[in-house]
Design an enzyme around this catalytic site. Sequence first.
Site, PDB file in Angstrom:
ATOM      1  N   THR A 108      17.777  15.586  -2.774  1.00  0.00           N
ATOM      2  CA  THR A 108      18.124  15.858  -4.168  1.00  0.00           C
ATOM      3  C   THR A 108      16.947  15.515  -5.076  1.00  0.00           C
ATOM      4  O   THR A 108      16.415  14.399  -5.004  1.00  0.00           O
ATOM      5  CB  THR A 108      19.387  15.052  -4.549  1.00  0.00           C
ATOM      6  OG1 THR A 108      20.506  15.659  -3.892  1.00  0.00           O
ATOM      7  CG2 THR A 108      19.631  15.039  -6.047  1.00  0.00           C
TER       8      THR A 108
ATOM      9  N   HIS B 128      27.439  20.243   3.778  1.00  0.00           N
ATOM     10  CA  HIS B 128      27.184  18.816   3.539  1.00  0.00           C
ATOM     11  C   HIS B 128      28.475  18.036   3.787  1.00  0.00           C
ATOM     12  O   HIS B 128      29.289  17.836   2.896  1.00  0.00           O
ATOM     13  CB  HIS B 128      26.696  18.611   2.109  1.00  0.00           C
ATOM     14  CG  HIS B 128      26.119  17.243   1.836  1.00  0.00           C
ATOM     15  ND1 HIS B 128      26.315  16.165   2.675  1.00  0.00           N
ATOM     16  CD2 HIS B 128      25.358  16.779   0.814  1.00  0.00           C
ATOM     17  CE1 HIS B 128      25.691  15.104   2.176  1.00  0.00           C
ATOM     18  NE2 HIS B 128      25.105  15.455   1.048  1.00  0.00           N
TER      19      HIS B 128
ATOM     20  N   ASN C 118      27.620  11.481   3.669  1.00  0.00           N
ATOM     21  CA  ASN C 118      27.248  10.652   2.513  1.00  0.00           C
ATOM     22  C   ASN C 118      28.327  10.419   1.462  1.00  0.00           C
ATOM     23  O   ASN C 118      28.034  10.251   0.280  1.00  0.00           O
ATOM     24  CB  ASN C 118      25.973  11.209   1.859  1.00  0.00           C
ATOM     25  CG  ASN C 118      24.798  11.170   2.826  1.00  0.00           C
ATOM     26  OD1 ASN C 118      24.885  10.520   3.875  1.00  0.00           O
ATOM     27  ND2 ASN C 118      23.717  11.848   2.497  1.00  0.00           N
TER      28      ASN C 118
ATOM     29  N   TYR D 169      30.675  12.299   0.209  1.00  0.00           N
ATOM     30  CA  TYR D 169      31.116  13.386  -0.684  1.00  0.00           C
ATOM     31  C   TYR D 169      32.448  13.962  -0.205  1.00  0.00           C
ATOM     32  O   TYR D 169      33.143  13.342   0.605  1.00  0.00           O
ATOM     33  CB  TYR D 169      29.998  14.428  -0.820  1.00  0.00           C
ATOM     34  CG  TYR D 169      28.754  13.824  -1.451  1.00  0.00           C
ATOM     35  CD1 TYR D 169      28.782  13.369  -2.769  1.00  0.00           C
ATOM     36  CD2 TYR D 169      27.582  13.653  -0.722  1.00  0.00           C
ATOM     37  CE1 TYR D 169      27.660  12.778  -3.345  1.00  0.00           C
ATOM     38  CE2 TYR D 169      26.457  13.065  -1.293  1.00  0.00           C
ATOM     39  CZ  TYR D 169      26.512  12.623  -2.609  1.00  0.00           C
ATOM     40  OH  TYR D 169      25.411  12.033  -3.178  1.00  0.00           O
TER      41      TYR D 169
ATOM     42  N   ARG E 185      26.230  18.848   8.477  1.00  0.00           N
ATOM     43  CA  ARG E 185      25.660  17.496   8.491  1.00  0.00           C
ATOM     44  C   ARG E 185      26.780  16.467   8.399  1.00  0.00           C
ATOM     45  O   ARG E 185      27.647  16.576   7.520  1.00  0.00           O
ATOM     46  CB  ARG E 185      24.701  17.308   7.312  1.00  0.00           C
ATOM     47  CG  ARG E 185      23.854  16.040   7.428  1.00  0.00           C
ATOM     48  CD  ARG E 185      22.903  15.899   6.255  1.00  0.00           C
ATOM     49  NE  ARG E 185      21.718  15.136   6.615  1.00  0.00           N
ATOM     50  CZ  ARG E 185      21.069  14.321   5.784  1.00  0.00           C
ATOM     51  NH1 ARG E 185      21.479  14.165   4.542  1.00  0.00           N
ATOM     52  NH2 ARG E 185      19.997  13.668   6.185  1.00  0.00           N
TER      53      ARG E 185
ATOM     54  N   ASN F  32      27.807   6.053  -1.167  1.00  0.00           N
ATOM     55  CA  ASN F  32      28.783   6.505  -2.153  1.00  0.00           C
ATOM     56  C   ASN F  32      30.178   5.908  -1.958  1.00  0.00           C
ATOM     57  O   ASN F  32      31.190   6.588  -2.117  1.00  0.00           O
ATOM     58  CB  ASN F  32      28.825   8.046  -2.192  1.00  0.00           C
ATOM     59  CG  ASN F  32      27.589   8.594  -2.873  1.00  0.00           C
ATOM     60  OD1 ASN F  32      27.239   8.167  -3.971  1.00  0.00           O
ATOM     61  ND2 ASN F  32      26.894   9.511  -2.214  1.00  0.00           N
TER      62      ASN F  32
HETATM   63  C1  8OZ Z   1      20.377  10.841  -3.636  1.00  0.00           C
HETATM   64  C2  8OZ Z   1      20.633  11.079  -4.973  1.00  0.00           C
HETATM   65  C3  8OZ Z   1      21.553  12.025  -5.321  1.00  0.00           C
HETATM   66  C4  8OZ Z   1      22.223  12.753  -4.351  1.00  0.00           C
HETATM   67  C5  8OZ Z   1      23.091  12.657  -0.683  1.00  0.00           C
HETATM   68  C6  8OZ Z   1      22.903  14.570  -2.119  1.00  0.00           C
HETATM   69  O1  8OZ Z   1      23.096  11.440  -0.568  1.00  0.00           O
HETATM   70  C7  8OZ Z   1      22.667  13.276  -1.958  1.00  0.00           C
HETATM   71  C8  8OZ Z   1      21.961  12.493  -3.000  1.00  0.00           C
HETATM   72  C9  8OZ Z   1      21.028  11.540  -2.665  1.00  0.00           C
HETATM   73  O2  8OZ Z   1      23.476  13.383   0.218  1.00  0.00           O
END
Ligand code: 8OZ
Length: 367
Positions: A25, A174, A177, A179, A226, A234
């Site tokens: 990112t 994705h 992480n 999300y 992924r 997060n």
């Molecule tokens: C760092 C800052 C903002 C987003 C991820 C898309 O961790 C990110 C991300 C990483 O997968």
Amino acid sequence: MTTLFDPLRFGEISVANRIVMAPLTRDRAGPNQVPTPLMATYYEQRASAGLIVSEGTQVSPDGQGYLDTPGIYSAEQVAGWRRVTDAVHAAGGKMVAQLWHVGRISHVSLLPLGQVPVSSTARAAKTKTFTKAGFEAVSEPRALRLDEIAGVVAKFRHAARCAIDAGFDGVEVHGANGYLFEQFLRDSVNDRTDAYGGSFENRSRLLLEVIQAITSEIGHGRTGLRLSPVTPANDAAQDSNAQALFEYAVEQLAPMRMAFLHVVEGSTGGPRDIAPFDYAALRSRFKQGNEHGAWMVNNGYTRQMALNVVASGQADLVAFGKSFIGNPDLVRRLREDAPLAPLNQKLLYGGGAEGYTDYPALETAAA
Ligand code: 8OZ
């Protein structure tokens, strides 16, 4: 013996070497979340990677969670990405789009007026995001209604079609992480009582439906995923049984014969040994009936680790993230065992060419 520098074909994707530029990112999209010509230059500079995975790219306006990240759902965005993929292809590279929905990792100021982030849950994550005002706590989400889930799947399907229209060689979903997909997968976050919560089957359902939709839309040979089974990124606390959960999900995915599975080992961008996990067991589930599907590993790989993991056959591809920022010619540097340049942390997110397209390649002529 296979080396890191040998070509590979997996699914419909052929690459010149086993070195992948990981998704990063950088927050430099233009108005309407359209990729800019500067972004084309940045990726073109890094096209000697066997494969580039784009930065996380939201599949819809409600999938955005940070300032100035690019999208892949409008005609204007497709045209912007076309400049990027043309530049990468002209330089001999290959590139897939990382399809992203942040779920609850967002802030109301980044979303269409009046909307709040959507997730598996109505509980807020304890983390921050990057907005116009700087770093701010993420907003309280609302749980997606059962009758809204098909719409999320449709957004991913549409984005995958847009990615192919934009000239990408494929997509990477994705699923990592913390999300949206991890918000459904992990029992530490998912508190639903409907068909998308509870059992492994239910928590994996959204991911499986999305991969099914994308493989039927663009073909299994252009579809990748992924995962990050144990990352704490997060505010996604460990699942109560990550090993069994991810083995279940990957076993269900195997018959879909995806081109690749990309696994973040350990804590994304941090320690590799944060929690025990048997990645080889996951790999054998993925390869079941899909022996040509590529196994891509990531997180803290040194040159020697990457050489070893490919030579020993434990992985087919190795993704490097941060080292590609300061070293556009990382492939050459790894080949020649040349020193790696550092990156400037302060210029990672947002801004222009500085700390983005101004990292030099090695001198071409020896002094
Ligand atoms: C760092 C800052 C903002 C987003 C991820 C898309 O961790 C990110 C991300 C990483 O997968």
